[in-house]
Write a protein that holds these residues in place. Structure first.
Motif, mmCIF file in Angstrom:
data_model
loop_
_atom_site.group_PDB
_atom_site.id
_atom_site.type_symbol
_atom_site.label_atom_id
_atom_site.label_comp_id
_atom_site.label_asym_id
_atom_site.label_seq_id
_atom_site.Cartn_x
_atom_site.Cartn_y
_atom_site.Cartn_z
ATOM 1 N N ILE A 186 0.857 -1.183 0.000
ATOM 2 C CA ILE A 186 0.000 0.000 0.000
ATOM 3 C C ILE A 186 0.889 1.228 0.000
ATOM 4 N N LYS A 202 -4.868 7.371 10.394
ATOM 5 C CA LYS A 202 -6.001 6.823 11.145
ATOM 6 C C LYS A 202 -5.542 5.906 12.269
ATOM 7 N N ASP A 214 -1.507 8.032 -1.435
ATOM 8 C CA ASP A 214 -2.526 8.649 -0.589
ATOM 9 C C ASP A 214 -3.204 7.636 0.312
ATOM 10 N N GLU A 215 -3.450 6.439 -0.215
ATOM 11 C CA GLU A 215 -4.107 5.422 0.595
ATOM 12 C C GLU A 215 -3.269 5.087 1.821
ATOM 13 N N ALA A 216 -1.961 4.961 1.630
ATOM 14 C CA ALA A 216 -1.084 4.649 2.752
ATOM 15 C C ALA A 216 -1.073 5.783 3.773
ATOM 16 N N GLU A 217 -1.041 7.020 3.290
ATOM 17 C CA GLU A 217 -1.025 8.160 4.200
ATOM 18 C C GLU A 217 -2.308 8.238 5.021
ATOM 19 N N GLN A 218 -3.438 7.924 4.399
ATOM 20 C CA GLN A 218 -4.705 7.934 5.121
ATOM 21 C C GLN A 218 -4.725 6.854 6.203
ATOM 22 N N ILE A 219 -4.242 5.668 5.850
ATOM 23 C CA ILE A 219 -4.214 4.579 6.831
ATOM 24 C C ILE A 219 -3.275 4.920 7.976
ATOM 25 N N GLN A 238 -8.370 -7.114 4.792
ATOM 26 C CA GLN A 238 -8.652 -6.302 3.614
ATOM 27 C C GLN A 238 -7.620 -6.522 2.507
ATOM 28 N N GLN A 239 -6.429 -6.850 2.911
ATOM 29 C CA GLN A 239 -5.333 -6.962 1.947
ATOM 30 C C GLN A 239 -4.818 -8.394 1.824
#
Length: 575
Positions: free
Chosen positions: A420, A431, A423-428, A448-449
């Protein structure tokens, strides 16, 4: 410390303890005047009578040189002044004048005032001295002698309190030792009597096994045996006093004492905070699992800790932890969990020792691959970057290490574990709040992965294997990750003839050939039928590959078998 050799380490910390003779003085409490009870009057009268009848018995015996070089002999001068007072002890008029005189020797002035009090028929009121180290005592204040000197002179039968009269002389470089059967001044040389130290050790809050005769030789504390003295294994100090007594003291014996060992030993001598001047200290401490010579820097750091302890600036209860911390701060590589050490090449053992689930440990393994600097995670979970490559945890949990490093290395872990990025990694990463358990977080993300993680277990990336092995690898991947359904369509719609033959082999392996035969030419079915057995072995190897303890060797071997069966000339690429 007289010289801190070491076979082991130290920590910072501990509350300073201040005692007579230190620069920051004073901590004594004088509680004013009170009416003397019958018992106090009797005890004080007995001491004062001795001052009149046998005053020399209250003085320390001088057993060593009292002058260095051509310097002034202050001890001789003080004793001469006291002797003048003692000769005039029956002359009240002279004593009255001497005890109120400005200047002059302070101890002699205290003797004059005390002798004056001794001539009084009745002592109805007294002053009270109270101190947590020395205890309490009553005394009569007469004249301009210092209160501490008056306390010491009038309580000359108390081995601790009588030292108070000689504090000023101790500050000038003289050594005094007091015990139940003796009181000596060894002059300017720190030469502790064997009898003094033996009594101090017997009265200490730690029990010792004494040498034969109870004097010179090795005294061993209850937390260890004589055979382990001088070697790493049982963390201990070996205090080698100049009088021939060696004290082996297990650090474990100091951790939960109600009373302090070092204070009990130092409280019957002045200067009180110079116990280290009487001995050489060997430090036999190292983390569990540490093998090899102790670095010089670690020895010095541990020695500094012991120096503070001997100087009464470190409590017994934190000595062991501070020594360990001093050692740990000098390590430059490897891994440390609490007091257990793992060398730099034992990363797998370090990870195995951590508390946490399989995913957390896998995350730690990925973290160690990308960690650029060393890190220390303290007991509160806060991370601190180290200049060395050491990874140090106060608590042995994978969660604490991941939490402490997540802000800096979270993106690297997401890419390494789940592919990952962006942007997806940064969001995770944002959080995953600090302090939230990584076990649940990683399990949710893994669910999920899961497909991504399974893909990563296969030894070759898609597109690197020669045809038709690449297509076989795709079918196996898709079948194991997404189920067989999508692969049936893949098998029918393969592009090239050899891929179609591999597709037919796939259908045969899974019992789907009867209903799908009309999609394939007879030559394709014949060729594919020959490939079905090795393809089935590849399918079975993939099941093992994706298992919890699976590895890629079986899958690689099965793919080699399929390569030979298909007549593929190109060799398998490196995984």
């Amino acid at each position: 410390m007289g010289g801190s050799a070491a076979r082991g380490e130290r920590v910072q910390g501990g509350n300073p303890v201040e005692f007579p003779g230190q620069k920051k003085q004073q901590r004594f409490r004088m509680r004013g005047i009170k009416k003397a009870s019958a018992g106090v009057q009797e005890r004080l009268r007995r001491n004062l009578d001795i001052l009149l009848d046998d005053p020399h018995a209250t003085l320390p015996e001088v057993t060593g040189p009292t002058r260095k070089g051509f310097g002034r002999d202050r001890m001789k001068g003080a004793l001469n002044e006291i002797e003048k007072v003692l000769r005039k002890r029956e002359n009240r008029k002279w004593l009255q004048k001497r005890m109120t005189r400005q200047g002059g020797d302070g101890i002699a002035k205290a003797y004059a005032g005390s002798l004056m009090a001794a001539h009084e028929e009745e002592i109805s009121t007294v002053s009270v001295f109270n101190d947590p180290l020395y205890g309490s005592a009553s005394f009569v204040q007469r004249g301009k002698g210092t209160r501490l000197s008056m306390v010491g002179v009038q309580n000359h039968s108390n081995p601790k309190i009588r030292l108070l009269a000689w504090l000023e002389m101790a500050k000038r470089g003289y050594w005094f030792f007091s015990w139940s059967k003796g009181f000596v001044c060894t002059g300017v040389d720190p030469a502790p009597p064997v009898e003094w130290l033996a009594e101090a050790l017997r009265g200490a809050p730690v029990a010792f096994t004494e040498p034969e005769g109870g004097g010179e030789g090795l005294w061993v504390s209850k937390g260890m045996d004589a055979d382990s003295v001088g070697s790493v294994g049982t963390d201990h100090l070996l205090l080698k006093f100049t009088n021939g007594i060696d004290v082996a003291l297990a650090l474990a014996d100091l951790r939960s004492l109600k009373d302090s060992f070092v204070i009990s030993a130092a409280s019957t001598m002045v200067p009180t905070n110079e116990l280290g001047g009487l001995l050489e200290a060997e430090i036999h401490c190292a983390p569990e699992g540490f093998d090899g010579d102790i670095p010089d820097a670690a020895s010095e750091a541990m020695g500094a800790v012991v120096d503070r302890w001997l100087g009464l600036n470190l409590e017994d209860g934190v000595l062991s932890a501070d020594i360990h911390d001093a050692f740990a701060t000098q390590l430059t590589e490897g891994y440390l969990i609490g007091r257990r050490y793992f060398p730099a090449d034992a990363g797998a053992e370090f990870i195995e020792e951590l508390q946490g689930g399989a995913l957390e440990k896998e995350a730690v393994e990925a973290l160690l691959d990308v960690l650029e600097d060393g890190v220390r995670v303290d007991a509160s979970g806060e991370g601190h970057t180290l200049a060395s490559s050491l990874v140090r945890l106060e608590t042995g949990t994978a969660n604490s290490l991941l939490t402490a490093t997540w802000d800096e290395y979270g993106l690297d872990l997401l890419e390494a574990l789940f592919d990952i990025t962006g942007d997806e990694a940064e969001q995770i990463q944002s959080k995953q709040a600090r302090g939230r358990g990584f076990g649940n977080f990683l399990r949710r993300l893994d669910e999920q992965q899961s497909g991504v993680r399974k893909q990563r277990k296969f030894p070759w990336r898609e597109g690197v294997l020669p045809t038709p092995l690449d297509f076989a690898d795709q079918l196996v991947r898709r079948g194991r990750i997404d189920g067989l359904g999508p692969t049936i369509s893949m098998a029918r719609k393969a592009g090239s003839d050899v891929d179609l033959a591999m597709g037919w082999a796939w259908l045969v392996v899974h019992g789907k050939g009867d209903g799908e035969a009309w999609h394939f030419e007879s030559d394709t079915r014949d060729k594919g039928g020959d490939w079905a057995p090795p393809l089935e072995r590849l399918w079975e190897a993939a099941e093992h590959l994706l298992g919890e303890d699976g590895d890629a060797s079986g899958y690689i071997e099965a793919m080699e078998g399929l390569r030979r069966a298909t007549g593929t000339i190109a060799e398998l690429p490196e995984p």
